[in-house]
Design a protein around this motif. Structure first.
Motif, PDB file in Angstrom:
ATOM      1  N   GLY A  13       0.830  -1.217   0.000  1.00  0.00           N
ATOM      2  CA  GLY A  13       0.000   0.000   0.000  1.00  0.00           C
ATOM      3  C   GLY A  13       0.856   1.255   0.000  1.00  0.00           C
ATOM      4  O   GLY A  13       0.474   2.285   0.562  1.00  0.00           O
ATOM      5  N   GLY A  17      -0.906   7.645   1.205  1.00  0.00           N
ATOM      6  CA  GLY A  17      -1.128   7.709   2.648  1.00  0.00           C
ATOM      7  C   GLY A  17       0.027   7.266   3.533  1.00  0.00           C
ATOM      8  O   GLY A  17       1.182   7.678   3.350  1.00  0.00           O
ATOM      9  N   ASP A  37       1.922  -2.004  -4.397  1.00  0.00           N
ATOM     10  CA  ASP A  37       0.566  -1.445  -4.334  1.00  0.00           C
ATOM     11  C   ASP A  37      -0.231  -2.079  -5.464  1.00  0.00           C
ATOM     12  O   ASP A  37       0.339  -2.490  -6.480  1.00  0.00           O
ATOM     13  CB  ASP A  37       0.588   0.085  -4.496  1.00  0.00           C
ATOM     14  N   ILE A  38      -1.537  -2.101  -5.292  1.00  0.00           N
ATOM     15  CA  ILE A  38      -2.393  -2.606  -6.382  1.00  0.00           C
ATOM     16  C   ILE A  38      -2.411  -1.598  -7.530  1.00  0.00           C
ATOM     17  O   ILE A  38      -2.680  -1.955  -8.669  1.00  0.00           O
ATOM     18  CB  ILE A  38      -3.804  -2.933  -5.852  1.00  0.00           C
ATOM     19  N   VAL A  62       1.073  -5.390  -6.750  1.00  0.00           N
ATOM     20  CA  VAL A  62       0.681  -6.522  -5.898  1.00  0.00           C
ATOM     21  C   VAL A  62      -0.731  -6.288  -5.374  1.00  0.00           C
ATOM     22  O   VAL A  62      -1.020  -5.224  -4.833  1.00  0.00           O
ATOM     23  CB  VAL A  62       1.639  -6.641  -4.678  1.00  0.00           C
ATOM     24  N   GLY A  92      -4.744  -1.387   2.907  1.00  0.00           N
ATOM     25  CA  GLY A  92      -6.042  -1.652   3.510  1.00  0.00           C
ATOM     26  C   GLY A  92      -7.133  -0.827   2.863  1.00  0.00           C
ATOM     27  O   GLY A  92      -6.868   0.152   2.159  1.00  0.00           O
ATOM     28  N   ILE A 113      -8.594  -8.405   1.784  1.00  0.00           N
ATOM     29  CA  ILE A 113      -7.517  -7.403   1.745  1.00  0.00           C
ATOM     30  C   ILE A 113      -6.961  -7.150   3.149  1.00  0.00           C
ATOM     31  O   ILE A 113      -5.763  -7.311   3.394  1.00  0.00           O
ATOM     32  CB  ILE A 113      -8.031  -6.087   1.118  1.00  0.00           C
ATOM     33  N   SER A 141      -3.086  -2.288  12.113  1.00  0.00           N
ATOM     34  CA  SER A 141      -4.486  -2.464  12.522  1.00  0.00           C
ATOM     35  C   SER A 141      -5.113  -1.076  12.505  1.00  0.00           C
ATOM     36  O   SER A 141      -4.980  -0.337  11.522  1.00  0.00           O
ATOM     37  CB  SER A 141      -4.544  -3.135  13.897  1.00  0.00           C
ATOM     38  N   TYR A 155     -14.952  -3.585   8.794  1.00  0.00           N
ATOM     39  CA  TYR A 155     -13.645  -2.998   9.101  1.00  0.00           C
ATOM     40  C   TYR A 155     -13.206  -3.417  10.511  1.00  0.00           C
ATOM     41  O   TYR A 155     -12.066  -3.826  10.724  1.00  0.00           O
ATOM     42  CB  TYR A 155     -13.736  -1.478   8.970  1.00  0.00           C
ATOM     43  N   GLY A 188      -4.958   6.366  14.880  1.00  0.00           N
ATOM     44  CA  GLY A 188      -6.224   7.085  14.959  1.00  0.00           C
ATOM     45  C   GLY A 188      -6.499   7.661  13.577  1.00  0.00           C
ATOM     46  O   GLY A 188      -6.066   7.102  12.572  1.00  0.00           O
ATOM     47  N   ILE A 190      -5.910   9.486  10.377  1.00  0.00           N
ATOM     48  CA  ILE A 190      -4.737   9.988   9.646  1.00  0.00           C
ATOM     49  C   ILE A 190      -5.225  10.578   8.321  1.00  0.00           C
ATOM     50  O   ILE A 190      -6.067   9.957   7.641  1.00  0.00           O
ATOM     51  CB  ILE A 190      -3.727   8.838   9.347  1.00  0.00           C
ATOM     52  N   ASN A 193      -6.220   8.922   1.924  1.00  0.00           N
ATOM     53  CA  ASN A 193      -7.337   8.728   0.987  1.00  0.00           C
ATOM     54  C   ASN A 193      -8.312   7.640   1.418  1.00  0.00           C
ATOM     55  O   ASN A 193      -9.224   7.300   0.660  1.00  0.00           O
ATOM     56  CB  ASN A 193      -6.780   8.361  -0.398  1.00  0.00           C
ATOM     57  N   ILE A 194      -8.123   7.070   2.606  1.00  0.00           N
ATOM     58  CA  ILE A 194      -8.894   5.858   2.951  1.00  0.00           C
ATOM     59  C   ILE A 194     -10.405   6.079   2.925  1.00  0.00           C
ATOM     60  O   ILE A 194     -11.146   5.216   2.476  1.00  0.00           O
ATOM     61  CB  ILE A 194      -8.435   5.248   4.296  1.00  0.00           C
TER      62      ILE A 194
HETATM   63  N1  LIG Z   1      -6.169   6.834   7.517  1.00  0.00           N
HETATM   64  C1  LIG Z   1      -6.617   6.462   8.709  1.00  0.00           C
HETATM   65  O1  LIG Z   1      -7.245   7.261   9.424  1.00  0.00           O
HETATM   66  C2  LIG Z   1      -6.326   5.076   9.216  1.00  0.00           C
HETATM   67  C3  LIG Z   1      -6.649   4.797  10.555  1.00  0.00           C
HETATM   68  C4  LIG Z   1      -6.403   3.531  11.044  1.00  0.00           C
HETATM   69  C5  LIG Z   1      -5.833   2.561  10.232  1.00  0.00           C
HETATM   70  N2  LIG Z   1      -5.536   2.856   8.932  1.00  0.00           N
HETATM   71  C6  LIG Z   1      -4.941   1.803   8.112  1.00  0.00           C
HETATM   72  O2  LIG Z   1      -3.755   2.273   7.516  1.00  0.00           O
HETATM   73  C7  LIG Z   1      -3.484   1.495   6.346  1.00  0.00           C
HETATM   74  C8  LIG Z   1      -3.090   2.422   5.205  1.00  0.00           C
HETATM   75  O3  LIG Z   1      -4.225   3.176   4.820  1.00  0.00           O
HETATM   76  P1  LIG Z   1      -4.163   4.720   4.441  1.00  0.00           P
HETATM   77  O4  LIG Z   1      -4.943   5.433   5.460  1.00  0.00           O
HETATM   78  O5  LIG Z   1      -2.787   5.136   4.150  1.00  0.00           O
HETATM   79  O6  LIG Z   1      -5.100   4.693   3.121  1.00  0.00           O
HETATM   80  P2  LIG Z   1      -4.825   5.078   1.596  1.00  0.00           P
HETATM   81  O7  LIG Z   1      -6.121   4.778   0.914  1.00  0.00           O
HETATM   82  O8  LIG Z   1      -4.295   6.453   1.492  1.00  0.00           O
HETATM   83  O9  LIG Z   1      -3.702   4.046   1.137  1.00  0.00           O
HETATM   84  C9  LIG Z   1      -3.973   2.674   1.012  1.00  0.00           C
HETATM   85  C10 LIG Z   1      -3.137   2.105  -0.133  1.00  0.00           C
HETATM   86  O10 LIG Z   1      -3.406   0.689  -0.188  1.00  0.00           O
HETATM   87  C11 LIG Z   1      -3.554   0.343  -1.551  1.00  0.00           C
HETATM   88  N3  LIG Z   1      -4.368  -0.878  -1.664  1.00  0.00           N
HETATM   89  C12 LIG Z   1      -5.707  -1.002  -1.515  1.00  0.00           C
HETATM   90  N4  LIG Z   1      -6.079  -2.267  -1.746  1.00  0.00           N
HETATM   91  C13 LIG Z   1      -4.954  -2.954  -2.058  1.00  0.00           C
HETATM   92  C14 LIG Z   1      -4.695  -4.307  -2.378  1.00  0.00           C
HETATM   93  N5  LIG Z   1      -5.676  -5.216  -2.490  1.00  0.00           N
HETATM   94  N6  LIG Z   1      -3.424  -4.676  -2.613  1.00  0.00           N
HETATM   95  C15 LIG Z   1      -2.410  -3.770  -2.550  1.00  0.00           C
HETATM   96  N7  LIG Z   1      -2.596  -2.473  -2.268  1.00  0.00           N
HETATM   97  C16 LIG Z   1      -3.866  -2.071  -2.012  1.00  0.00           C
HETATM   98  C17 LIG Z   1      -4.216   1.528  -2.204  1.00  0.00           C
HETATM   99  O11 LIG Z   1      -4.024   1.527  -3.621  1.00  0.00           O
HETATM  100  C18 LIG Z   1      -3.522   2.689  -1.507  1.00  0.00           C
HETATM  101  O12 LIG Z   1      -2.353   3.090  -2.208  1.00  0.00           O
HETATM  102  C19 LIG Z   1      -4.748   0.674   6.085  1.00  0.00           C
HETATM  103  O13 LIG Z   1      -4.557  -0.658   6.533  1.00  0.00           O
HETATM  104  C20 LIG Z   1      -5.794   1.362   6.934  1.00  0.00           C
HETATM  105  O14 LIG Z   1      -6.831   0.502   7.315  1.00  0.00           O
HETATM  106  C21 LIG Z   1      -5.771   4.097   8.410  1.00  0.00           C
END
Ligand SMILES: NC(=O)c1ccc[n+]([C@@H]2O[C@H](COP(=O)([O-])OP(=O)(O)OC[C@H]3O[C@@H](n4cnc5c(N)ncnc54)[C@H](O)[C@@H]3O)[C@@H](O)[C@H]2O)c1
Length: 282
Positions: A13, A17, A37-38, A62, A92, A113, A141, A155, A188, A190, A193-194
């Motif tokens: 990923g 983010g 990344d996907i 990936v 995620g 995922i 997590s 989730y 918490g 962040i 783009n989630i």
């Molecule tokens: N942003 C938040 O507030 C927050 C809080 C708690 C946990 N998280 C966790 O942090 C992790 C990173 O998320 P983020 O906030 O940076 O989000 P994001 O959407 O900015 O980045 C997630 C990345 O994962 C990639 N991705 C999605 N599905 C995929 C797959 N099947 N295989 C490979 N790559 C894949 C996306 O293309 C993207 O680049 C996640 O596990 C998310 O659940 C985020």
């Protein structure tokens, strides 16, 4: 793992983010990076930013929900750099809706995922980390792996599972006196783009009176920590060999809610969602 210079770090990923910020943070410490990344274009953009500052990076398309993809990524990483020291199972997605409204396919999608992606990433990389003589697994997590939220069952299930798996993994590694350790990370809110890429079911609009776009905007208002800060906290946790890393004051608050009122917090969180949903249709 105090010294990160020259360590080989694999991050999933990494096109956005937290994953992208982690790649920058490890590069600042002189690590060698295998980024996945996907979305290949997105992870290639991350790599281009890092190469511009002299980092050694390879990229891979990936899908972490595919065992074949994750196995090929691990093999390519080891054959390119000769070893792998750290894997960060970060990729995620998010899903929102009631249990009644979400389909079995929705649950399978998020678990493939968020849960299986972490199992595959851990299992497939573990022999390589052991062979390195100094390895670490970092699984991402969430605060939603510490406390539940209405409308977030998929989730929550995936992130509670990541926590249980990673805490037990760390105990296994200690019991077997492994040279590998493990950390479970609970961010918490962040600023990433989630929320924008989340699947939001129509039941959210019925129960909150908000469109999917408004619900996303409101959710994003609770994102208070930058990805760069999150990455610094995660790398610090790795260097201190922490078993649990909380990111942001909101994560610490949620943690205390779960400790002090493990049943009552659930009512309070539901009441808070209802209070913020004056236009709800029920
Ligand atoms: N942003 C938040 O507030 C927050 C809080 C708690 C946990 N998280 C966790 O942090 C992790 C990173 O998320 P983020 O906030 O940076 O989000 P994001 O959407 O900015 O980045 C997630 C990345 O994962 C990639 N991705 C999605 N599905 C995929 C797959 N099947 N295989 C490979 N790559 C894949 C996306 O293309 C993207 O680049 C996640 O596990 C998310 O659940 C985020």
């Amino acid at each position: 793992m105090k010294q990160l210079q020259g360590k080989v770090v694999a991050i999933s990923g990494a096109g956005s983010g937290i994953g992208r910020a982690l790649a920058h943070e490890f590069a600042r410490h002189g690590s060698l990076l295998s980024l996945a990344d996907i979305q290949l274009d997105a992870v290639n953009d991350t790599a281009a930013q890092l190469r511009a500052v002299g980092a050694q990076v390879i990229t891979h398309r990936v899908d972490v929900g595919s065992l074949a993809d994750v196995t090929a990524w691990a093999e390519q990483t080891r054959s390119h750099f000769g070893r792998v020291n750290v894997v960060v199972n970060n990729a995620g997605v998010a899903l929102s809706g009631t249990v009644g409204a979400l389909s079995i396919q929705d649950y399978e999608w998020i678990m493939q995922i968020n849960f299986w992606g972490v199992i595959y990433g851990t299992k497939v990389f573990l022999p390589h980390l052991e062979a390195s003589g100094d390895g670490h697994v970092i699984n991402i997590s969430s605060v939603f792996g510490l406390t539940s939220q209405p409308l977030m069952s998929g989730y929550n299930a995936s992130k509670f599972a990541v926590r249980g798996f990673t805490e037990s993994l760390r105990q296994d590694l200690e019991l077997s006196r492994s040279c590998v350790s493990a950390t479970c990370v609970h961010p918490g809110g962040i600023k990433t783009n989630i929320a924008k890429t989340a699947r939001v079911d129509a039941s959210v609009a019925t129960l909150t009176g908000k469109s999917a776009a408004d619900a996303t905007r409101e959710f994003e208002m609770s994102f208070i920590t930058t990805p760069a800060k999150a990455a610094r906290v995660i790398v610090d946790g790795l260097q201190r060999n922490r078993r649990r890393v909380l990111i942001g004051p909101d994560a610490r608050l949620f943690d205390w809610c779960a400790r002090l009122m493990p049943a009552l917090y659930q009512r309070l969180f539901t009441a808070a969602v209802r209070w913020r949903s004056p236009g709800a249709k029920v």
